[in-house]
Design a protein around this motif. Structure first.
Motif, PDB file in Angstrom:
ATOM      1  N   ILE A   1       0.843  -1.046   0.039  1.00  0.00           N
ATOM      2  CA  ILE A   1      -0.087  -0.019  -0.079  1.00  0.00           C
ATOM      3  C   ILE A   1       0.880   1.160   0.035  1.00  0.00           C
ATOM      4  O   ILE A   1       0.567   2.260  -0.926  1.00  0.00           O
ATOM      5  N   GLU A   2       1.809   1.271   0.873  1.00  0.00           N
ATOM      6  CA  GLU A   2       2.892   2.340   0.916  1.00  0.00           C
ATOM      7  C   GLU A   2       3.516   2.622  -0.315  1.00  0.00           C
ATOM      8  O   GLU A   2       3.561   3.845  -0.891  1.00  0.00           O
ATOM      9  N   GLN A   3       3.963   1.549  -1.212  1.00  0.00           N
ATOM     10  CA  GLN A   3       4.722   1.697  -2.465  1.00  0.00           C
ATOM     11  C   GLN A   3       3.647   2.185  -3.424  1.00  0.00           C
ATOM     12  O   GLN A   3       3.779   3.062  -4.350  1.00  0.00           O
ATOM     13  N   PHE A   4       2.403   1.702  -3.169  1.00  0.00           N
ATOM     14  CA  PHE A   4       1.231   2.246  -4.239  1.00  0.00           C
ATOM     15  C   PHE A   4       1.106   3.786  -4.029  1.00  0.00           C
ATOM     16  O   PHE A   4       0.820   4.345  -5.174  1.00  0.00           O
ATOM     17  N   VAL A   5       0.977   4.075  -3.012  1.00  0.00           N
ATOM     18  CA  VAL A   5       0.492   5.646  -2.690  1.00  0.00           C
ATOM     19  C   VAL A   5       1.864   6.490  -2.704  1.00  0.00           C
ATOM     20  O   VAL A   5       1.686   7.630  -2.956  1.00  0.00           O
ATOM     21  N   GLY A   6       2.959   5.806  -2.302  1.00  0.00           N
ATOM     22  CA  GLY A   6       4.074   6.695  -2.273  1.00  0.00           C
ATOM     23  C   GLY A   6       4.174   7.561  -0.912  1.00  0.00           C
ATOM     24  O   GLY A   6       5.044   8.360  -0.658  1.00  0.00           O
ATOM     25  N   CYS A   7       3.504   6.977   0.108  1.00  0.00           N
ATOM     26  CA  CYS A   7       4.118   7.337   1.539  1.00  0.00           C
ATOM     27  C   CYS A   7       3.665   6.385   2.610  1.00  0.00           C
ATOM     28  O   CYS A   7       3.081   5.322   2.341  1.00  0.00           O
TER      29      CYS A   7
ATOM     30  N   GLU B   1       0.805   8.621   7.156  1.00  0.00           N
ATOM     31  CA  GLU B   1       0.558   9.748   6.320  1.00  0.00           C
ATOM     32  C   GLU B   1      -0.706   9.433   5.464  1.00  0.00           C
ATOM     33  O   GLU B   1      -1.422  10.507   5.191  1.00  0.00           O
ATOM     34  N   ILE B   2      -1.016   8.468   4.984  1.00  0.00           N
ATOM     35  CA  ILE B   2      -2.203   8.165   4.156  1.00  0.00           C
ATOM     36  C   ILE B   2      -3.574   8.486   4.898  1.00  0.00           C
ATOM     37  O   ILE B   2      -4.422   9.118   4.611  1.00  0.00           O
ATOM     38  N   HIS B   3      -3.399   7.981   6.074  1.00  0.00           N
ATOM     39  CA  HIS B   3      -4.650   8.321   7.265  1.00  0.00           C
ATOM     40  C   HIS B   3      -4.670   9.892   7.270  1.00  0.00           C
ATOM     41  O   HIS B   3      -5.755  10.538   7.316  1.00  0.00           O
TER      42      HIS B   3
ATOM     43  N   ALA C   1      -9.440   7.791   6.270  1.00  0.00           N
ATOM     44  CA  ALA C   1      -9.862   6.287   6.559  1.00  0.00           C
ATOM     45  C   ALA C   1     -10.299   5.653   5.050  1.00  0.00           C
ATOM     46  O   ALA C   1      -9.887   4.583   4.740  1.00  0.00           O
ATOM     47  N   ASN C   2     -11.343   6.391   4.494  1.00  0.00           N
ATOM     48  CA  ASN C   2     -12.068   5.832   3.381  1.00  0.00           C
ATOM     49  C   ASN C   2     -11.085   5.542   2.236  1.00  0.00           C
ATOM     50  O   ASN C   2     -11.134   4.578   1.427  1.00  0.00           O
ATOM     51  N   ALA C   3     -10.229   6.473   2.096  1.00  0.00           N
ATOM     52  CA  ALA C   3      -9.257   6.406   0.933  1.00  0.00           C
ATOM     53  C   ALA C   3      -8.273   5.432   1.173  1.00  0.00           C
ATOM     54  O   ALA C   3      -7.929   4.642   0.419  1.00  0.00           O
ATOM     55  N   TYR C   4      -7.823   5.248   2.528  1.00  0.00           N
ATOM     56  CA  TYR C   4      -6.895   4.282   2.722  1.00  0.00           C
ATOM     57  C   TYR C   4      -7.516   2.683   2.423  1.00  0.00           C
ATOM     58  O   TYR C   4      -6.978   2.033   1.683  1.00  0.00           O
TER      59      TYR C   4
END
Length: 304
Positions: free
Chosen positions: A165-171, A175-177, A182-185
């Protein structure tokens, strides 16, 4: 005083005197909050209500206007869900299906879910499903350590979904949360999971502890993987997480053990849907790995 200790406004009413519906509603709110691993303060902020109001709701002293809706629903001979409206009230077929499933046991509902997956082609290839081993459970259960060892033993790739997930988003996950919510995560979690399934006909995957909180993501996992619940006692969960230097999501709580127990209690009914369960408490890592390896190899019809 932490948010979990905020008492309801009215403590004069004994539990037996509170409307049973409101008591049950409060219990469902607590269970949902625990399953999500959220503090009362976090829920109050996200909902835009006061912590006191949320405490009243969880205590069974919520706004009695909801009882009026219940009375209207009873008068109309329908459920409160049907009165308020949701996906299952949008057509006669939905209502008929709800009626068929309403009084069924958990075992019957599980069989119905499996047959629906087969009917609509939501599951994966049977052999690939067998060879995709997904480890579920709270942090500290040993998913990463045991998962890597199991993957090496089977000759399968090892995937840690949080890192994907971190590689997919880049953070980082935190930080995603913070940045996206939460919904985006959960959406990113779904994409990373589906991509891992699409690319790999076989793997061992360690999943985030909260994946079971999202029914859509958990359905994908159950439909495409053989799931194993790595169980541990709360004390072992806490000790292992602390040894890793990570107390999320309990870092801001003075009662971290109570929070962890609530989360485990809220998620256990979902973890129990796994195809098999391995107890890691009371065992060394080698012993836990042997138990996991033997169970998985038996499932795969491989000699131990």
């Amino acid at each position: 005083m932490r948010s979990e200790d905020i008492p309801p406004t009215d403590l004069t009413e004994a539990p037996a005197q509170r409307p049973p519906f409101l008591v049950a509603l409060g219990e469902r709110v607590r269970n949902l909050r625990s399953r999500q691993g959220m503090t009362r303060r976090a829920v109050a902020v996200a909902a835009g209500v006061s912590e006191r109001h949320l405490a009243n709701l969880e205590y069974g002293s919520g706004n009695v206007s909801v009882l009026v809706l219940l009375q209207v629903a009873n008068a109309l001979r329908c459920s409160l869900a049907e009165l308020l409206g949701d996906l299952t009230t949008t057509s006669p077929e939905w209502l008929l299906i709800r009626e068929l499933l309403g009084q069924r046991s958990e075992a019957d509902l599980r069989r119905a879910r499996v047959q629906l997956v087969e009917l609509f082609g939501e599951g994966g290839n049977a052999q690939e499903q067998q060879n995709r081993i997904a480890l579920i459970g709270l942090r500290g259960a040993g998913k990463t350590a045991l998962g890597q060892r199991l993957a090496d033993d089977l000759g399968f790739p090892f995937i840690e979904l949080s890192r994907e997930i971190e590689q997919f988003v880049g953070c980082q996950i935190s930080e995603i949360h913070n940045l996206y919510g939460a919904n985006a995560y959960r959406r990113y979690e779904r994409r990373a999971l589906e991509e891992a399934i699409q690319i790999n006909p076989e793997f061992v995957i360690a999943t985030p502890g909260g994946l079971v909180s999202d029914s859509a993501n958990f359905n994908v996992l159950l439909s495409h993987c053989t799931t194993v619940w790595l169980q541990a006692d709360p004390n072992d969960h806490m000790a292992r997480v602390a040894a890793q230097g990570d107390l999320r999501p309990m870092a801001a709580s003075r009662e971290a053990m109570e929070d962890l127990k609530r989360i485990l209690e809220g998620r256990a009914p979902f973890y129990s849907k796994a195809d098999m369960a391995i107890q890691t408490s009371g065992r060394t890592e080698d012993q836990a790995f042997e138990a996991l390896r033997d169970a998985v190899r038996q499932h795969l019809h491989r000699p131990a």
